[in-house]
Write an enzyme that holds these catalytic residues in place. Sequence first.
Site, mmCIF file in Angstrom:
data_model
loop_
_atom_site.group_PDB
_atom_site.id
_atom_site.type_symbol
_atom_site.label_atom_id
_atom_site.label_comp_id
_atom_site.label_asym_id
_atom_site.label_seq_id
_atom_site.Cartn_x
_atom_site.Cartn_y
_atom_site.Cartn_z
ATOM 1 N N HIS A 61 0.853 -1.184 0.000
ATOM 2 C CA HIS A 61 0.000 0.000 0.000
ATOM 3 C C HIS A 61 0.894 1.241 0.000
ATOM 4 O O HIS A 61 2.126 1.130 0.003
ATOM 5 C CB HIS A 61 -0.962 0.009 1.186
ATOM 6 C CG HIS A 61 -0.317 0.109 2.520
ATOM 7 N ND1 HIS A 61 0.500 -0.875 3.040
ATOM 8 C CD2 HIS A 61 -0.346 1.096 3.471
ATOM 9 C CE1 HIS A 61 0.926 -0.524 4.231
ATOM 10 N NE2 HIS A 61 0.436 0.676 4.523
ATOM 11 N N ASP A 65 5.669 5.016 5.166
ATOM 12 C CA ASP A 65 6.676 4.139 5.767
ATOM 13 C C ASP A 65 6.941 2.904 4.917
ATOM 14 O O ASP A 65 7.918 2.190 5.154
ATOM 15 C CB ASP A 65 6.286 3.745 7.193
ATOM 16 C CG ASP A 65 4.920 3.092 7.294
ATOM 17 O OD1 ASP A 65 3.998 3.517 6.578
ATOM 18 O OD2 ASP A 65 4.765 2.154 8.101
ATOM 19 N N ASP A 211 0.002 -4.183 6.200
ATOM 20 C CA ASP A 211 -0.918 -3.621 7.182
ATOM 21 C C ASP A 211 -2.351 -4.022 6.834
ATOM 22 O O ASP A 211 -2.767 -3.934 5.678
ATOM 23 C CB ASP A 211 -0.819 -2.098 7.189
ATOM 24 C CG ASP A 211 0.566 -1.600 7.569
ATOM 25 O OD1 ASP A 211 1.466 -2.433 7.754
ATOM 26 O OD2 ASP A 211 0.731 -0.375 7.687
ATOM 27 N N HIS A 269 6.058 -5.787 11.552
ATOM 28 C CA HIS A 269 5.440 -4.481 11.789
ATOM 29 C C HIS A 269 5.295 -4.268 13.298
ATOM 30 O O HIS A 269 4.226 -3.970 13.812
ATOM 31 C CB HIS A 269 4.090 -4.385 11.073
ATOM 32 C CG HIS A 269 3.706 -2.987 10.670
ATOM 33 N ND1 HIS A 269 2.807 -2.243 11.387
ATOM 34 C CD2 HIS A 269 4.111 -2.205 9.645
ATOM 35 C CE1 HIS A 269 2.646 -1.065 10.810
ATOM 36 N NE2 HIS A 269 3.437 -1.011 9.747
#
Length: 301
Positions: A61, A65, A211, A269
């Site tokens: 995405h 970051d 994510d 993550h």
Amino acid sequence: MFALTFLGTSASVPSAERNHPALLIEVAGQRMLVDCGEGTQRQLLRSGAGFRRLDRILLTHAHLDHVLGIPGLFSTLRLRQSAEVMMVHGGPSTLETVIQMLAGLWGAGRAPLPVEFSPLAAGRFVDAGDFTIDCFPVRHRDTDSFGFVFQSPARRHLQPDRLAALGVPDGPLRGELAAGRAVVIEGDQTIDPEDVLGPPSGGRKLVVIGDTETTEGLAQHVVDADMLVIEATFLDRDASTARDYGHLTAAEAASFAAASNVKQLVLTHMSGRYEDEEIFAEAARIFPNSRIAADFDHIVI
């Protein structure tokens, strides 16, 4: 066989131990990145992996970051006079973010090296023979996010005892049988591949999810994976905060792995608000074959 090198395992904010997200995957002589957070080029050097044969980036995405390392990496590849065309795969709005970022530095339609942008849609987008890559949509806040399924096909191998019993000599005839073609040996005897090939074996399945705010609807893509790499930004005690920011808890990731019959779970993550030990403990209670990824971990499946 898939070889994974974790180049960055932090959640949003880097730490002294963890860089922004990036994962190097090597398979069948090809090397690619999943995400390219700020500082990825230095992580490639520190890991010993370097830049050779790196010609594909898969973006989960567009959050910064996960993409801010692209300009620096491209600049370095230009200085190293890389002649490779870099393929960048991502959702349409993800690619638009990258294109605008590059345009701001080098001008519209320009980049330091040849680049092709390939918008993702659900399904297969790479078929290299020795492996395939499929993608599927993932929900993460307001992004067009994707997860990735890497698969190497199961193969049938010649059985030496059957070859010897049937009198198939060493050499080209065995190669023909391995390729699935019948052969005729001395005495005009026809040997069919089914006579000498064993059952399918050796196929591998790797799933990488960046994510995500939920695992709902993702099981069909993850089921029976040899390894699932997925975020675990929060612990269960902060589940409401996880919802607010569009992330999973370690318990949710572990429950998802258990329900999907995954063989190994690798959590990444990582948030600096927790110690690795408490993240691992929460996941392992539900799914014992869990692991917390650290920068420069190298895993082969």
